[in-house]
Motif scaffolding. Structure first.
Motif, PDB file in Angstrom:
ATOM      1  N   LEU A  35       0.871  -1.174   0.000  1.00 10.38           N
ATOM      2  CA  LEU A  35       0.000   0.000   0.000  1.00 10.38           C
ATOM      3  C   LEU A  35       0.904   1.219   0.000  1.00 10.38           C
ATOM      4  N   PHE A  36       0.746   2.078  -0.991  1.00 11.09           N
ATOM      5  CA  PHE A  36       1.590   3.266  -1.139  1.00 11.09           C
ATOM      6  C   PHE A  36       0.725   4.492  -0.880  1.00 11.09           C
ATOM      7  N   ILE A  37       1.010   5.194   0.229  1.00  7.63           N
ATOM      8  CA  ILE A  37       0.231   6.383   0.593  1.00  7.63           C
ATOM      9  C   ILE A  37       1.086   7.607   0.277  1.00  7.63           C
ATOM     10  N   THR A  38       0.590   8.456  -0.594  1.00  5.97           N
ATOM     11  CA  THR A  38       1.382   9.628  -0.937  1.00  5.97           C
ATOM     12  C   THR A  38       0.486  10.837  -1.203  1.00  5.97           C
ATOM     13  N   CYS A  39       1.119  11.938  -1.530  1.00  8.93           N
ATOM     14  CA  CYS A  39       0.409  13.198  -1.772  1.00  8.93           C
ATOM     15  C   CYS A  39      -0.296  13.153  -3.132  1.00  8.93           C
ATOM     16  N   ALA A  40      -1.318  13.996  -3.276  1.00 13.42           N
ATOM     17  CA  ALA A  40      -2.038  14.087  -4.552  1.00 13.42           C
ATOM     18  C   ALA A  40      -1.247  14.864  -5.608  1.00 13.42           C
ATOM     19  N   ASP A  41      -0.137  15.446  -5.206  1.00 12.07           N
ATOM     20  CA  ASP A  41       0.689  16.274  -6.093  1.00 12.07           C
ATOM     21  C   ASP A  41       0.973  15.561  -7.432  1.00 12.07           C
ATOM     22  N   SER A  42       0.778  16.311  -8.538  1.00 12.20           N
ATOM     23  CA  SER A  42       0.902  15.716  -9.883  1.00 12.20           C
ATOM     24  C   SER A  42       2.321  15.259 -10.213  1.00 12.20           C
ATOM     25  N   ARG A  43       3.305  15.763  -9.459  1.00 16.59           N
ATOM     26  CA  ARG A  43       4.699  15.442  -9.789  1.00 16.59           C
ATOM     27  C   ARG A  43       5.163  14.119  -9.188  1.00 16.59           C
ATOM     28  N   ILE A  44       4.313  13.510  -8.373  1.00 16.62           N
ATOM     29  CA  ILE A  44       4.665  12.218  -7.762  1.00 16.62           C
ATOM     30  C   ILE A  44       3.972  11.119  -8.567  1.00 16.62           C
ATOM     31  N   VAL A  45       4.749  10.291  -9.237  1.00 15.02           N
ATOM     32  CA  VAL A  45       4.163   9.214 -10.044  1.00 15.02           C
ATOM     33  C   VAL A  45       4.763   7.894  -9.544  1.00 15.02           C
ATOM     34  N   ARG A  61      -3.995   8.365  -2.225  1.00 17.85           N
ATOM     35  CA  ARG A  61      -3.402   9.694  -2.350  1.00 17.85           C
ATOM     36  C   ARG A  61      -4.304  10.759  -1.754  1.00 17.85           C
ATOM     37  N   ASN A  62      -3.699  11.739  -1.139  1.00 15.02           N
ATOM     38  CA  ASN A  62      -4.446  12.896  -0.650  1.00 15.02           C
ATOM     39  C   ASN A  62      -3.475  14.050  -0.413  1.00 15.02           C
ATOM     40  N   ALA A  63      -4.012  15.254  -0.263  1.00 10.38           N
ATOM     41  CA  ALA A  63      -3.168  16.422  -0.035  1.00 10.38           C
ATOM     42  C   ALA A  63      -2.388  16.249   1.267  1.00 10.38           C
ATOM     43  N   GLY A  64      -1.068  16.211   1.165  1.00  8.21           N
ATOM     44  CA  GLY A  64      -0.216  16.144   2.351  1.00  8.21           C
ATOM     45  C   GLY A  64       0.108  14.743   2.838  1.00  8.21           C
ATOM     46  N   ASN A  65      -0.260  13.706   2.056  1.00 10.14           N
ATOM     47  CA  ASN A  65      -0.049  12.289   2.476  1.00 10.14           C
ATOM     48  C   ASN A  65      -0.366  12.108   3.956  1.00 10.14           C
ATOM     49  N   ILE A  66      -1.604  12.453   4.275  1.00 13.48           N
ATOM     50  CA  ILE A  66      -2.063  12.441   5.668  1.00 13.48           C
ATOM     51  C   ILE A  66      -2.835  11.160   5.965  1.00 13.48           C
ATOM     52  N   VAL A  67      -2.641  10.629   7.177  1.00 11.21           N
ATOM     53  CA  VAL A  67      -3.422   9.496   7.675  1.00 11.21           C
ATOM     54  C   VAL A  67      -4.100   9.946   8.973  1.00 11.21           C
ATOM     55  N   PRO A  68      -5.385  10.265   8.933  1.00 15.03           N
ATOM     56  CA  PRO A  68      -6.041  10.662  10.183  1.00 15.03           C
ATOM     57  C   PRO A  68      -5.980   9.530  11.205  1.00 15.03           C
ATOM     58  N   PRO A  69      -5.853   9.868  12.499  1.00  9.97           N
ATOM     59  CA  PRO A  69      -5.829   8.809  13.508  1.00  9.97           C
ATOM     60  C   PRO A  69      -7.120   7.993  13.446  1.00  9.97           C
ATOM     61  N   TYR A  70      -7.035   6.727  13.799  1.00  8.80           N
ATOM     62  CA  TYR A  70      -8.199   5.843  13.727  1.00  8.80           C
ATOM     63  C   TYR A  70      -9.331   6.377  14.607  1.00  8.80           C
ATOM     64  N   GLY A  71     -10.543   6.318  14.079  1.00  9.61           N
ATOM     65  CA  GLY A  71     -11.712   6.689  14.866  1.00  9.61           C
ATOM     66  C   GLY A  71     -12.095   8.134  14.747  1.00  9.61           C
ATOM     67  N   GLU A  72     -11.126   8.998  14.413  1.00 11.94           N
ATOM     68  CA  GLU A  72     -11.451  10.420  14.320  1.00 11.94           C
ATOM     69  C   GLU A  72     -12.226  10.728  13.040  1.00 11.94           C
ATOM     70  N   PRO A 117     -12.263  26.002   3.518  1.00  9.11           N
ATOM     71  CA  PRO A 117     -12.419  25.470   4.885  1.00  9.11           C
ATOM     72  C   PRO A 117     -12.122  23.971   4.977  1.00  9.11           C
ATOM     73  N   THR A 118     -12.389  23.248   3.902  1.00  7.67           N
ATOM     74  CA  THR A 118     -12.149  21.800   3.935  1.00  7.67           C
ATOM     75  C   THR A 118     -10.650  21.512   3.965  1.00  7.67           C
ATOM     76  N   VAL A 119      -9.896  22.326   3.221  1.00 10.01           N
ATOM     77  CA  VAL A 119      -8.438  22.173   3.215  1.00 10.01           C
ATOM     78  C   VAL A 119      -7.888  22.444   4.617  1.00 10.01           C
ATOM     79  N   ASP A 120      -8.340  23.545   5.217  1.00  9.90           N
ATOM     80  CA  ASP A 120      -7.877  23.885   6.575  1.00  9.90           C
ATOM     81  C   ASP A 120      -8.185  22.757   7.555  1.00  9.90           C
ATOM     82  N   SER A 121      -9.398  22.232   7.443  1.00 10.10           N
ATOM     83  CA  SER A 121      -9.825  21.169   8.353  1.00 10.10           C
ATOM     84  C   SER A 121      -8.955  19.912   8.163  1.00 10.10           C
ATOM     85  N   TRP A 122      -8.661  19.601   6.909  1.00 10.11           N
ATOM     86  CA  TRP A 122      -7.856  18.408   6.596  1.00 10.11           C
ATOM     87  C   TRP A 122      -6.423  18.557   7.124  1.00 10.11           C
ATOM     88  N   LEU A 123      -5.868  19.767   6.926  1.00  8.02           N
ATOM     89  CA  LEU A 123      -4.454  19.987   7.280  1.00  8.02           C
ATOM     90  C   LEU A 123      -4.224  20.030   8.794  1.00  8.02           C
TER      91      LEU A 123
END
Ligand SMILES: [Zn+2]
Length: 224
Positions: A35-45, A61-72, A117-123
């Motif tokens: 499983l490869f978790i990485t940023c949504a950035d177009s330059r990462i292939v 893939r998602n902005a910032g290669n973020i993994v929210p803690p389980y349950g949150e 606001p969604t970006v702020d919340s995610w980050l």
């Protein structure tokens, strides 16, 4: 849009016929090892960087290669991790950040984005990385912007690896010894990958040797 259609045409007429057997084999099942978790950035292939084929990598893939803690947040990232470990049976999870990451720049600036606001919340899931930077390198305010971004990007990979461990499927896999997790940073300008060595507490260039997985607890309940 036209270049996408042109690419599709080349894929159907030139690429697909040459790999028809591979696609036939993949038509009914997949068995990716990682499983490869990485940023949504177009330059990462990922498939280009690792020279992998269709069927080799299960990618999230998602902005910032973020993994929210389980349950949150019972969102797409958590579901993808659980499915990859429990149903697909991956043996590795690679969490890969990258240089010049827009998400990390936003976290570092501390600016709020009223129209996003969604970006702020995610980050906010990366604020632990900022705290790690503050605690481990209190002198970072004196660094150049580039140095601070590099350090935050690395801290974010380590923070997200911690979040990854909170997912029950991952925690169980690590304790059983059936799963290894890795933290990487990909440098866009050089194509180099740095692997997080948790024993040494630093990132080391990935070479032809197998990278050191992040240290993990092991338990043998049946042992006397
Ligand atoms: Zn990024």
């Amino acid at each position: 849009m036209q270049e996408l259609l042109d690419g599709y045409k080349r894929f159907r007429t030139e690429v697909f016929p040459k790999r028809a057997e591979l696609f036939q084999n993949l038509a009914e099942h997949q068995k990716p090892s990682t499983l490869f978790i990485t940023c949504a950035d177009s330059r990462i292939v990922p498939d280009m960087i690792l020279q992998t084929n269709p069927g080799d990598l299960f990618i999230c893939r998602n902005a910032g290669n973020i993994v929210p803690p389980y349950g949150e947040t019972h969102g797409g990232v958590s579901a993808t991790i659980e499915y990859a470990v429990m149903a697909v049976g991956v043996q590795n999870i690679i969490l890969c950040g990258h240089s010049n990451c827009g998400a990390m720049k936003a976290v570092l600036s501390g600016n709020k984005h009223p129209t996003m606001p969604t970006v702020d919340s995610w980050l906010h899931h990366s604020h632990s990385a900022l705290q790690l930077l503050e605690s481990e390198a209190p002198q970072h305010q004196k660094w150049t912007e580039k140095e601070r971004l590099r350090a935050l990007t690395r801290a974010n990979v380590v923070s997200q690896l911690q979040n990854l461990r909170t997912h029950p499927s991952v925690a169980a896999g690590l304790t059983r010894g059936s799963l290894n997790i890795y933290g990487w940073v990909y440098e866009i300008h050089s194509g180099e990958i740095q692997n997080f060595n948790s024993q040494q507490g630093r990132f080391i260039p990935l070479d032809e040797n197998l990278p050191t997985p992040v240290a993990q607890p092991r338990l043998q309940l049946m042992a006397s």
